[in-house]
Scaffold this motif. Structure first.
Motif, short mmCIF file in Angstrom:
data_model
loop_
_atom_site.label_atom_id
_atom_site.label_comp_id
_atom_site.label_asym_id
_atom_site.label_seq_id
_atom_site.Cartn_x
_atom_site.Cartn_y
_atom_site.Cartn_z
N VAL A 1 0.83 -1.21 0.00
CA VAL A 1 0.00 0.00 0.00
C VAL A 1 0.87 1.25 0.00
CG1 VAL A 1 -1.66 1.32 1.37
CG2 VAL A 1 -1.99 -1.13 1.05
N HIS A 2 2.01 1.21 0.66
CA HIS A 2 2.89 2.38 0.72
C HIS A 2 3.41 2.74 -0.68
CE1 HIS A 2 3.79 1.26 5.17
NE2 HIS A 2 2.65 1.90 5.04
N ASP A 3 3.71 1.74 -1.50
CA ASP A 3 4.15 2.02 -2.87
C ASP A 3 3.05 2.73 -3.66
OD1 ASP A 3 6.58 0.83 -2.35
OD2 ASP A 3 6.06 -1.10 -3.26
N LEU A 4 1.82 2.28 -3.48
CA LEU A 4 0.70 2.90 -4.20
C LEU A 4 0.50 4.34 -3.74
CD1 LEU A 4 -1.91 -0.02 -4.15
CD2 LEU A 4 -0.05 0.40 -5.76
N LEU A 5 0.55 4.57 -2.44
CA LEU A 5 0.36 5.93 -1.92
C LEU A 5 1.48 6.85 -2.38
CD1 LEU A 5 -0.75 5.03 1.71
CD2 LEU A 5 -2.15 6.20 0.00
N THR A 6 2.72 6.37 -2.34
CA THR A 6 3.86 7.19 -2.77
C THR A 6 3.75 7.54 -4.24
OG1 THR A 6 5.28 6.20 -1.08
CG2 THR A 6 6.37 7.27 -2.95
N ALA A 7 3.36 6.58 -5.06
CA ALA A 7 3.19 6.84 -6.49
C ALA A 7 2.10 7.88 -6.73
CB ALA A 7 2.85 5.54 -7.23
N THR A 8 1.00 7.77 -6.02
CA THR A 8 -0.09 8.73 -6.18
C THR A 8 0.34 10.13 -5.75
OG1 THR A 8 -1.72 6.99 -5.77
CG2 THR A 8 -2.49 9.25 -5.58
N LEU A 9 1.03 10.25 -4.63
CA LEU A 9 1.51 11.56 -4.17
C LEU A 9 2.52 12.15 -5.15
CD1 LEU A 9 1.87 10.82 -0.35
CD2 LEU A 9 0.26 12.43 -1.40
N THR A 10 3.36 11.31 -5.73
CA THR A 10 4.32 11.80 -6.72
C THR A 10 3.61 12.33 -7.95
OG1 THR A 10 5.98 10.22 -5.95
CG2 THR A 10 6.30 11.16 -8.14
N ILE A 11 2.63 11.58 -8.44
CA ILE A 11 1.89 12.01 -9.62
C ILE A 11 1.12 13.30 -9.35
CG2 ILE A 11 -0.01 11.38 -11.18
CD1 ILE A 11 2.55 9.90 -11.78
N MET A 12 0.61 13.47 -8.12
CA MET A 12 -0.22 14.63 -7.79
C MET A 12 0.59 15.79 -7.22
SD MET A 12 -3.68 12.97 -6.19
CE MET A 12 -4.55 14.53 -6.41
N LYS A 13 1.91 15.68 -7.20
CA LYS A 13 2.75 16.69 -6.56
C LYS A 13 2.49 18.09 -7.11
CE LYS A 13 7.60 17.85 -5.66
NZ LYS A 13 9.01 17.43 -5.88
N ALA A 14 2.36 18.20 -8.43
CA ALA A 14 2.17 19.52 -9.03
C ALA A 14 0.83 20.14 -8.66
CB ALA A 14 2.28 19.42 -10.56
N LYS A 15 -0.11 19.32 -8.21
CA LYS A 15 -1.44 19.84 -7.87
C LYS A 15 -1.52 20.30 -6.42
CE LYS A 15 -6.28 18.77 -8.78
NZ LYS A 15 -7.24 17.77 -9.27
N ILE A 16 -0.51 19.99 -5.63
CA ILE A 16 -0.54 20.36 -4.21
C ILE A 16 0.01 21.78 -4.07
CG2 ILE A 16 0.31 19.79 -1.91
CD1 ILE A 16 0.56 16.90 -2.80
N PRO A 17 -0.80 22.73 -3.58
CA PRO A 17 -0.33 24.12 -3.47
C PRO A 17 0.88 24.23 -2.55
CG PRO A 17 -2.72 23.99 -3.20
CD PRO A 17 -2.20 22.58 -3.17
N ALA A 18 1.67 25.28 -2.78
CA ALA A 18 2.88 25.49 -1.98
C ALA A 18 2.55 25.68 -0.51
CB ALA A 18 3.65 26.70 -2.52
N GLY A 19 1.34 26.22 -0.21
CA GLY A 19 0.97 26.48 1.18
C GLY A 19 0.42 25.28 1.92
N VAL A 20 0.30 24.15 1.25
CA VAL A 20 -0.23 22.93 1.89
C VAL A 20 0.95 22.06 2.33
CG1 VAL A 20 -1.52 20.80 1.54
CG2 VAL A 20 -2.40 22.95 0.63
N ARG A 21 1.01 21.78 3.61
CA ARG A 21 2.07 20.95 4.16
C ARG A 21 1.64 19.48 4.11
NH1 ARG A 21 3.69 19.61 9.60
NH2 ARG A 21 1.81 20.66 10.32
N ARG A 22 2.59 18.61 3.77
CA ARG A 22 2.30 17.19 3.69
C ARG A 22 2.91 16.45 4.87
NH1 ARG A 22 4.40 15.47 -2.07
NH2 ARG A 22 5.99 17.00 -1.51
N GLU A 23 2.13 15.57 5.46
CA GLU A 23 2.61 14.73 6.56
C GLU A 23 2.33 13.28 6.22
OE1 GLU A 23 0.66 16.00 10.09
OE2 GLU A 23 1.86 17.83 10.31
N LYS A 24 3.35 12.44 6.38
CA LYS A 24 3.18 11.01 6.12
C LYS A 24 3.57 10.23 7.37
CE LYS A 24 5.81 10.51 2.51
NZ LYS A 24 6.45 9.85 1.34
N TYR A 25 2.71 9.31 7.75
CA TYR A 25 2.98 8.43 8.88
C TYR A 25 2.71 7.00 8.42
CZ TYR A 25 2.26 12.91 11.26
OH TYR A 25 2.33 14.23 11.64
N TYR A 26 3.75 6.33 7.94
CA TYR A 26 3.61 4.97 7.42
C TYR A 26 4.01 3.95 8.48
CZ TYR A 26 3.19 6.74 2.60
OH TYR A 26 2.77 7.36 1.45
#
Length: 488
Positions: free
Chosen positions: A332-357
């Motif tokens: 599942v972590h590989d799938l989530l990481t791939a999705t976040l990578t693909i969507m990186k450009a859509k995440i605004p600069a003011g939005v902070r990302r937190e991952k707890y795997y």
């Protein structure tokens, strides 16, 4: 009793079924005359997918299981013992579809007792008793099917377009960096050749030239392991190095200082160069060494850029699962990481990302590409709720025999009065033209219907969390998108 033995129900017995409870006495009497009761033994087929839909069935007693076929494999959709649920020729009254086939298979799990109407009898009753309802149902059925097909395709195309644009943007940055570095590298290599010719034109003996080559190797190693300096430390080091170069009659030592400092070279090391080549050859030797360092740095930039491109392509392959089996054991972590990578450009600069795997999370059997669609929908909704600022959190964990993936945001939350409707098809809180209301409906079908998992939501202002539960062990049969449930 055998499958062939039948009995009848009377008017009052039929009235106890929720499907018939509002019919008149004459209508009930007519159904009682036309219908029969059949018994089916456990583990027998009541009707099979693809066969002519000749009968309409209502469950009186027992447990039944409805299934469909996906790529030749039988897939369970629902299992129920609710009295009164129905199936079979449920659309026999549709005038535009007279030669209907059973859309799925119904099996008796235990000994079952069913009330059976021939399809033609059921169609006649619907058309004569409820003509307006038939017209409304026909319009609703065909209209909803066309609408859902069109909007579903549009939803996927819009998502694909947005992800393609984001991926193109992400690929453009490292590609442009590699092009710039290659162009600069060409000039640096030309400069190295020129300076090497000046050094090796006979003014240096073999021993000094050999020592200079050793210093070049050392400079490259220093550059590879150079410490990271603060802005103030970098400025002081460049000033010190520029002063040393000025003292040794370098015309533009300030141009060389940043490169040398970035490679971890200091004045002590330059003193060794001066000692090795002599004062008369110091200028071309230092410039040659500077070219060597810059060349190594540029090759590092190219390597980094190409690595990023390769990583993005790998993420895209992981996201789409184009070269892999639809149903497979996945991390599942590989799938989530791939999705976040693909969507990186859509995440605004003011939005902070937190991952707890959870590092101990086991792999699970799943339709990987479709789970990526779930993560995409949930993350996209979270970003839409927060706007330009906030925190997007992605957590994983385990609860019993379930893997749990949580997507959270710090947006305004979901109002309590609409929380129960968010998974309904076509329900959306977005402005007209910005949402189709299918994202969460599709996600629900993928998780609940196809993977036999669950989606839960909790929401307060500033803390909304969607929790996806997926079974660690595969279900008895792989689930597919369901036809309407028996008796739906």
């Amino acid at each position: 009793m055998s499958d062939q033995e039948t009995e009848r129900l009377d008017r009052e017995q039929l009235r106890t079924l929720f499907l018939f409870e509002k019919l008149t006495d004459d209508q009930l009497d007519w159904l009682a005359e036309q219908g029969r009761v059949q018994w089916r033994e456990a583990e027998t087929c009541i009707f099979a997918e693809g066969e002519p839909a000749t009968c309409f069935y209502v469950l009186l007693d027992g447990t039944v299981m409805q299934s469909g076929r996906v790529r030749g494999e039988e897939v369970e959709v629902i299992r129920t013992s609710q009295r009164g649920v129905y199936g079979g020729a449920i659309r026999a009254y549709m005038p535009d579809d007279p030669d209907q086939l059973y859309a799925n298979t119904l099996r008796a799990i235990t000994d079952c007792r069913l009330f059976v109407l021939p399809a033609a009898v059921f169609a006649t009753a619907m058309r004569e008793w409820f003509p307006m309802a038939v017209h409304l149902l026909e319009g609703l059925f065909y209209g909803m099917r066309r609408t859902q097909t069109m909007l579903g395709e549009r939803e996927r195309l819009l998502a694909l377009g947005a992800l393609s644009a984001g991926l193109t943007h992400e690929l453009n940055n490292p590609a442009a960096a590699a092009v710039r570095a290659t162009s600069t590298l060409r000039g640096q290599v030309a400069g190295m050749r020129h300076k090497l010719a000046m050094i090796a034109d006979g003014r240096l003996d073999g021993t000094r030239l050999h020592h200079l080559v050793e210093l070049q190797d050392e400079a490259v190693k220093r550059a590879a392991s150079a410490p990271t300096l603060s802005a103030l430390e970098t400025s002081d080091a460049e000033e010190t190095l520029a002063d040393w170069l000025d003292e040794h009659d370098f015309v533009d030592g300030w141009r060389l200082a940043p490169t040398l400092v970035g490679a971890g070279i200091d004045t002590d090391w330059l003193d060794q160069v001066a000692l090795a080549v002599g004062k008369e050859n110091l200028d071309p030797a230092v410039r040659w060494l500077t070219y060597s360092v810059e060349t190594e740095q540029l090759m590092g930039e190219i390597d980094d850029a190409v690595g990023r491109i390769s990583g993005l392509v790998g993420a895209a392959k992981q996201y789409t699962q184009l070269d892999r089996a639809p149903y497979q054991t996945v991390d599942v972590h590989d799938l989530l990481t791939a999705t976040l990578t693909i969507m990186k450009a859509k995440i605004p600069a003011g939005v902070r990302r937190e991952k707890y795997y959870d590092p101990n999370l086991p792999a699970i059997p799943a339709y990987a590409a479709e789970l990526n669609q779930v993560w995409t929908n949930l993350i996209d909704n979270a970003l839409g709720a927060m706007g330009e600022t906030g925190t997007l959190s992605v957590r994983t964990g385990r609860e019993g025999d379930m893997v749990v993936v949580e997507i959270g945001d710090t947006g305004p939350g979901i109002a309590p009065e609409i929380r129960d409707r968010i998974f309904e098809p076509f329900f959306t809180t977005k402005p007209v033209g910005e949402g189709t209301g299918l994202g969460l409906d599709i996600s629900y079908r993928i998780v609940v219907t196809k993977h036999r998992g669950d989606i839960r939501v909790s929401s307060t202002p500033g803390d909304t969390r969607f929790r996806v539960y997926l079974p660690i062990t595969p279900p008895p049969v792989v689930l597919a998108d369901a036809e309407p449930a028996v008796g739906a």
